[in-house]
Scaffold this motif. Structure first.
Motif, PDB file in Angstrom:
ATOM      1  N   ILE A  53      11.013  -7.406  -5.935  1.00  0.00           N
ATOM      2  CA  ILE A  53      10.785  -8.770  -5.431  1.00  0.00           C
ATOM      3  C   ILE A  53       9.702  -9.496  -6.214  1.00  0.00           C
ATOM      4  CG2 ILE A  53      11.567  -8.195  -3.104  1.00  0.00           C
ATOM      5  CD1 ILE A  53       8.454  -8.322  -2.391  1.00  0.00           C
ATOM      6  N   GLY A  54       8.854  -8.749  -6.934  1.00  0.00           N
ATOM      7  CA  GLY A  54       7.803  -9.371  -7.723  1.00  0.00           C
ATOM      8  C   GLY A  54       6.711  -9.999  -6.878  1.00  0.00           C
ATOM      9  N   PRO A  55       5.711 -10.585  -7.517  1.00  0.00           N
ATOM     10  CA  PRO A  55       4.567 -11.153  -6.788  1.00  0.00           C
ATOM     11  C   PRO A  55       4.925 -12.358  -5.921  1.00  0.00           C
ATOM     12  CG  PRO A  55       4.441 -11.678  -9.127  1.00  0.00           C
ATOM     13  CD  PRO A  55       5.533 -10.672  -8.979  1.00  0.00           C
ATOM     14  N   ASP A  56       6.037 -13.028  -6.204  1.00  0.00           N
ATOM     15  CA  ASP A  56       6.428 -14.193  -5.418  1.00  0.00           C
ATOM     16  C   ASP A  56       7.381 -13.844  -4.277  1.00  0.00           C
ATOM     17  OD1 ASP A  56       4.895 -15.980  -6.878  1.00  0.00           O
ATOM     18  OD2 ASP A  56       6.484 -16.300  -8.353  1.00  0.00           O
ATOM     19  N   GLY A  57       7.761 -12.599  -4.174  1.00  0.00           N
ATOM     20  CA  GLY A  57       8.629 -12.165  -3.082  1.00  0.00           C
ATOM     21  C   GLY A  57       7.829 -11.679  -1.890  1.00  0.00           C
ATOM     22  N   THR A  58       8.533 -11.328  -0.832  1.00  0.00           N
ATOM     23  CA  THR A  58       7.887 -10.848   0.399  1.00  0.00           C
ATOM     24  C   THR A  58       8.736  -9.733   1.000  1.00  0.00           C
ATOM     25  OG1 THR A  58       7.068 -13.090   0.836  1.00  0.00           O
ATOM     26  CG2 THR A  58       6.943 -11.512   2.640  1.00  0.00           C
ATOM     27  N   LEU A  59       8.101  -8.638   1.375  1.00  0.00           N
ATOM     28  CA  LEU A  59       8.753  -7.549   2.088  1.00  0.00           C
ATOM     29  C   LEU A  59       8.292  -7.540   3.536  1.00  0.00           C
ATOM     30  CD1 LEU A  59       8.419  -4.575  -0.435  1.00  0.00           C
ATOM     31  CD2 LEU A  59      10.454  -5.960   0.012  1.00  0.00           C
ATOM     32  N   MET A  60       9.187  -7.145   4.417  1.00  0.00           N
ATOM     33  CA  MET A  60       8.904  -7.140   5.850  1.00  0.00           C
ATOM     34  C   MET A  60       9.551  -5.912   6.469  1.00  0.00           C
ATOM     35  SD  MET A  60      10.241 -10.089   8.454  1.00  0.00           S
ATOM     36  CE  MET A  60      10.440  -9.843  10.206  1.00  0.00           C
ATOM     37  N   MET A  61       8.867  -5.301   7.430  1.00  0.00           N
ATOM     38  CA  MET A  61       9.438  -4.192   8.195  1.00  0.00           C
ATOM     39  C   MET A  61       9.009  -4.316   9.648  1.00  0.00           C
ATOM     40  SD  MET A  61       9.238  -0.758   5.826  1.00  0.00           S
ATOM     41  CE  MET A  61      10.398   0.092   6.898  1.00  0.00           C
ATOM     42  N   VAL A  62       9.849  -3.819  10.550  1.00  0.00           N
ATOM     43  CA  VAL A  62       9.445  -3.697  11.943  1.00  0.00           C
ATOM     44  C   VAL A  62       8.664  -2.392  12.077  1.00  0.00           C
ATOM     45  CG1 VAL A  62      11.583  -2.544  12.696  1.00  0.00           C
ATOM     46  CG2 VAL A  62      10.220  -3.850  14.342  1.00  0.00           C
ATOM     47  N   LEU A  63       7.578  -2.428  12.844  1.00  0.00           N
ATOM     48  CA  LEU A  63       6.711  -1.257  13.003  1.00  0.00           C
ATOM     49  C   LEU A  63       6.718  -0.717  14.429  1.00  0.00           C
ATOM     50  CD1 LEU A  63       3.554  -2.496  11.035  1.00  0.00           C
ATOM     51  CD2 LEU A  63       5.567  -1.301  10.123  1.00  0.00           C
ATOM     52  N   GLY A  64       6.607  -1.599  15.417  1.00  0.00           N
ATOM     53  CA  GLY A  64       6.393  -1.119  16.770  1.00  0.00           C
ATOM     54  C   GLY A  64       5.073  -0.371  16.844  1.00  0.00           C
ATOM     55  N   THR A  65       4.854   0.328  17.937  1.00  0.00           N
ATOM     56  CA  THR A  65       3.591   1.037  18.141  1.00  0.00           C
ATOM     57  C   THR A  65       3.819   2.352  18.864  1.00  0.00           C
ATOM     58  OG1 THR A  65       2.347  -1.034  18.302  1.00  0.00           O
ATOM     59  CG2 THR A  65       1.302   0.922  19.200  1.00  0.00           C
ATOM     60  N   ASP A  66       3.223   3.409  18.342  1.00  0.00           N
ATOM     61  CA  ASP A  66       3.191   4.681  19.061  1.00  0.00           C
ATOM     62  C   ASP A  66       2.043   4.596  20.064  1.00  0.00           C
ATOM     63  OD1 ASP A  66       3.411   7.259  19.927  1.00  0.00           O
ATOM     64  OD2 ASP A  66       2.588   8.181  18.105  1.00  0.00           O
ATOM     65  N   TYR A  67       2.352   4.128  21.271  1.00  0.00           N
ATOM     66  CA  TYR A  67       1.329   3.868  22.285  1.00  0.00           C
ATOM     67  C   TYR A  67       1.231   5.072  23.213  1.00  0.00           C
ATOM     68  CZ  TYR A  67      -1.338   1.232  25.797  1.00  0.00           C
ATOM     69  OH  TYR A  67      -2.303   0.778  26.667  1.00  0.00           O
ATOM     70  N   PRO A  68       0.104   5.778  23.218  1.00  0.00           N
ATOM     71  CA  PRO A  68       0.015   7.029  23.984  1.00  0.00           C
ATOM     72  C   PRO A  68       0.092   6.835  25.493  1.00  0.00           C
ATOM     73  CG  PRO A  68      -2.132   6.425  23.079  1.00  0.00           C
ATOM     74  CD  PRO A  68      -1.132   5.499  22.464  1.00  0.00           C
ATOM     75  N   MET A  69      -0.035   5.586  25.968  1.00  0.00           N
ATOM     76  CA  MET A  69       0.004   5.341  27.414  1.00  0.00           C
ATOM     77  C   MET A  69       1.369   4.817  27.882  1.00  0.00           C
ATOM     78  SD  MET A  69      -2.976   6.264  28.414  1.00  0.00           S
ATOM     79  CE  MET A  69      -3.039   5.603  30.093  1.00  0.00           C
TER      80      MET A  69
END
Length: 271
Positions: A53-69
């Motif tokens: 994608i080079g410096p002018d591109g953008t990457l995105m991912m979904v992360l969510g959260t490992d929430y211990p509660m």
């Protein structure tokens, strides 16, 4: 397999400099899992994606959260504040990703330059040129709906890159759930402890469409997988081989619009 091999596969698929790309990938199916590749498979793929994608591109991912509660969700709403009392405040910058999202997302979160959104349930990561704008002002409630990074992905001409990912793995279809004209969509509430601007930990909650079990009761195959199969049958995407995995490059706005219409046709209760 080398980074150059991965880069060539991405280029053949159509990933280009300046693109905004949301990534879903299976390191194992790509041939980058520890058993086949050894350590460093995630980093090799992320290096190749950054180069593609080079410096002018953008990457995105979904992360969510490992929430211990998250065990509190087995309890009634009115009991959750007391159950959460005294637990550590959620730290959006350092909390690990949701385990089921996989190691690639965790490596992406940890990668220098990745920006992480502050919503514990709908947490995304992004990097490169438009990352800050993509992550900014995410809604607290309905974090996959209007105003979300998923809406921006569609409005800004973004693409979805699937690299051996499971057929039910198209997070952008959660945005389609908000667009679909359906009655009585199921909702859910998630509870957390977060630190306010004053540093004091407080119980808070998030209301949103049910992104765990679906917005309607649906027998059989996960309806995200059904939507993806129906969409791919149209041939409006690009496909090829990246590493050892079958891969698809999909226009985000197109599959979201298709998904919303599919839901209206197939998830509505009979008249």
């Amino acid at each position: 397999m080398t980074r150059e091999d991965l880069r060539a596969g991405l280029a053949s698929l159509g990933v280009a400099a300046g693109d905004l790309v949301m990534v879903h990938a299976s390191l194992r199916k790509l041939g980058l899992g520890r058993a086949a590749f050894g350590p460093g498979g995630a980093e090799a793929l992320l290096d190749a994606l950054d180069e593609a994608i080079g410096p002018d591109g953008t990457l995105m991912m979904v992360l969510g959260t490992d929430y211990p509660m998250d065990w509190v969700y087995d309890h009634p709403l009115e009991a959750r504040a007391a159950l959460l009392e005294g637990s550590p405040a959620f730290d959006y910058r350092n909390a690990p990703v949701l385990e089921e999202v996989g190691w690639l997302a965790e490596a992406f979160r940890r990668r220098p330059g990745t920006i992480v959104s502050d919503n514990p349930s709908g947490r995304f990561g992004a990097r490169r040129r438009r990352a800050k704008r993509l992550m900014a002002d995410q809604p607290w409630h309905d974090y996959y709906g209007p105003g979300s990074p998923l809406e921006k992905l569609c409005q800004w001409g973004g693409k979805i890159l699937r690299l051996g990912a499971n057929p039910d793995t198209v997070t952008a279809l959660h945005y389609a759930e908000y667009l679909a004209d359906l009655p009585d969509k199921k909702t859910v509430r998630w509870d957390y402890v977060v630190a306010g601007a004053d540093g004091v930990a407080r119980h808070v909650w998030i209301d949103c469409l049910d992104d765990a079990e679906g917005i309607v009761h649906c027998e059989g195959e996960d309806y995200f997988a059904s939507i993806l199969k129906a969409y791919l049958a149209l041939g409006r995407h690009r496909e090829g081989l990246v590493g050892s995995a079958r891969a698809e490059l999909i226009d985000a706005a197109d599959i979201v619009a298709f998904g919303a219409r599919w839901m209206e046709r197939n998830l509505a209760a009979p008249a």
